[in-house]
Design a protein around this motif. Sequence first.
Motif, PDB file in Angstrom:
ATOM      1  N   ALA A 178       0.819  -1.219   0.000  1.00  0.00           N
ATOM      2  CA  ALA A 178       0.000   0.000   0.000  1.00  0.00           C
ATOM      3  C   ALA A 178       0.848   1.263   0.000  1.00  0.00           C
ATOM      4  CB  ALA A 178      -0.945  -0.014   1.195  1.00  0.00           C
ATOM      5  N   GLU A 203      -0.458   7.213  -6.557  1.00  0.00           N
ATOM      6  CA  GLU A 203      -1.825   7.755  -6.416  1.00  0.00           C
ATOM      7  C   GLU A 203      -2.760   7.249  -7.513  1.00  0.00           C
ATOM      8  OE1 GLU A 203      -4.962   9.614  -4.727  1.00  0.00           O
ATOM      9  OE2 GLU A 203      -2.971   9.270  -3.862  1.00  0.00           O
ATOM     10  N   THR A 214     -11.108  -0.919  -0.173  1.00  0.00           N
ATOM     11  CA  THR A 214      -9.928  -0.285  -0.776  1.00  0.00           C
ATOM     12  C   THR A 214     -10.342   0.846  -1.718  1.00  0.00           C
ATOM     13  OG1 THR A 214      -8.805  -2.421  -0.653  1.00  0.00           O
ATOM     14  CG2 THR A 214      -7.809  -0.762  -2.067  1.00  0.00           C
ATOM     15  N   HIS A 266     -11.633   3.940   0.305  1.00  0.00           N
ATOM     16  CA  HIS A 266     -10.661   4.704   1.089  1.00  0.00           C
ATOM     17  C   HIS A 266      -9.430   5.126   0.304  1.00  0.00           C
ATOM     18  CE1 HIS A 266     -12.863   4.372   4.841  1.00  0.00           C
ATOM     19  NE2 HIS A 266     -13.191   3.143   4.452  1.00  0.00           N
ATOM     20  N   HIS A 267      -9.320   4.658  -0.932  1.00  0.00           N
ATOM     21  CA  HIS A 267      -8.217   5.092  -1.794  1.00  0.00           C
ATOM     22  C   HIS A 267      -8.810   5.439  -3.153  1.00  0.00           C
ATOM     23  CE1 HIS A 267      -5.040   3.791   1.029  1.00  0.00           C
ATOM     24  NE2 HIS A 267      -5.902   2.818   1.326  1.00  0.00           N
ATOM     25  N   TRP A 291      -6.911   5.208  -6.513  1.00  0.00           N
ATOM     26  CA  TRP A 291      -6.553   3.927  -7.118  1.00  0.00           C
ATOM     27  C   TRP A 291      -7.706   3.416  -7.963  1.00  0.00           C
ATOM     28  CZ3 TRP A 291      -4.589   1.082  -2.086  1.00  0.00           C
ATOM     29  CH2 TRP A 291      -3.397   1.682  -1.667  1.00  0.00           C
TER      30      TRP A 291
END
Lengths: 88, 512
Positions: B401, B406, B442, B445-446, B449
């Motif tokens: 991670a 980004e 994932t 929260h990202h 990605w």
Amino acid sequence: MRTDLSSRQVRDIIVVIFEDIIGAAPPRGLDTTPDDLDDWSSLAQIRLLHAIEEHLGCLLDERFLTAGPALAELADAACAAVGARNDS
Amino acid sequence: VTGLSFGPADLADFAAATGDHNPLHLDPEFARISTFGQPVAHGVLAAAATLGLAGADLAGVTQLAIDFDLPVLPGLRYRVQAGADSATLRLGDTRVLTIRWAAGRPVPGQDSADRPGRPALGREPADPSGCPPTGPSGCAPAGQPRVLSGRQLTRLRAEAGPYRPDLPSLHGLLRRITGTSIPGRLAEPLAWASFFAGMRTPGRDALLAGIRMSVVADAGDPVNPGTYRVGVPRFDERTGLVTLDARLHGRSTADLTVSAFLRHRIELPSLSETTEALPRSDRLAGRTVLVVGGSRGLGAALACCLAGQAARVLALSSRPAPPELVRRCRAGRLAIDWACCDAGDAEGLSAVLRGLPLDGLVLAAAPRVVGLPLSPEAVPACVAHVDEAIRLALTPLAAAARGLREDAFVLFVSSAAMTRSQRLWPHYVAAKAALEGLAGHTAQHHPGWRVAVARPPRMRTEMANGPASAFGAVPPGAAAAAIIARLLSAAATPGQVQFIDGAAIAHPTTAR
């Protein structure tokens, strides 16, 4: 290859082989599918196909090696493979 | 109904008594990379124990018919369900094996190894492995099992050899497991069937399917005691089913028909498969992608596809990549670095990655799947599977991670079983559901990605290497190409998971 059989005889043979391999009568007759019987496993399906082919002296389509179709489809394919006479 | 379970010591003792030293039962490392992912009990051991626990009067029994449906896993609690002339071994309600018996006087008959239509027995054929037909005692020391391909199997001739199992030890083992034993005239032919299938034909890659045996004389051959003769094997190339007719002269004389599957050899991913479906390009030039579980099956094919798009790929796997795969990739000028590290080893992953900046992460490592029913007895094994599956995804995701850029992509490999599951896969689907939940987390929260979940259909990999697995299965190279094509072509929505479903993968030409 057994060429002297009627469609009914082929179907009866398949039910007897099924009972021998699976250990139980097909609960919905030829409409039985693997979903109807927990003991109709993928290995049992292969044994079933081999037993039918050996008994009738024919080769059936590879798609029957994977469990899924109803027993009736297998019986129809077996009738066609041995050229079974119509019952009428 | 009586409970039954097996431990590693039982398997070792059975191997010593019968001569069936097949590594699928005894070698955890060999078994781990098999389709079962763990050692399985000898089928004959399970059958003999089931017969012993059936509570039947076996004194006059001369015929046995045994069919195997599922592997018997050490550590699980099975139950024996007995009838008047048959018994089944079950895990929950699911049948694992069936054994039927019949009493009667031994009926002399024609030697089954010499049945009409079979070639006459000849000399011991040339053995591709150089392994002599050994028995556990009174013969040569126990050797390695024969490794036969389908082609070699079709060239085998009839054979004969010595066989003398250690019956006192076998009886002692059965008494230890079940508190009872079975008559020697039944135990000895069963022991031979296990030995011959596991060590000779099909040998190392055998999967026992069924045994039919009939005692034909109360005495063995006084001239050649402790010997067997086997006719030419019959081989069905479609399924790998091998059928053997044999006569064993032991303490009694028995005719046997043994059927066993030769497990398929799984081919390495073909580079042409991937490039046909996804032509090479430089779309990922200058990008670095980590593929976890990248040395075999779909993971290896994904690594090849990504490298075919000019990415620099780091392929991680718990075992070294097959040398032939490495050679092919070098010859194809694919920039893949191979590294050995267990996907669940957090420290090992940190050491390999060392903060390496990544433009992509593929999570393709997963435990093997053995069919388990939805029953209380199978719950520990189901939970262990889910635990291992999520460990093999969460650990590398956490380790990578920090290094993911980004705008990186993260690809989770799920399964088409999420929408069309099999009856014995509750643990597999639960594990994939957990994986997809992790993908959703994932993405949420990202949001930078690109998070994707691939749901490939059944593929020709070791993961699903069963007798009928080749039919309708998709080559992993073609599946990988379809997945990468979708991943690179579809627009991503920040915070949402992109699903690449089974139909798009099974029919890549319509998907692109």
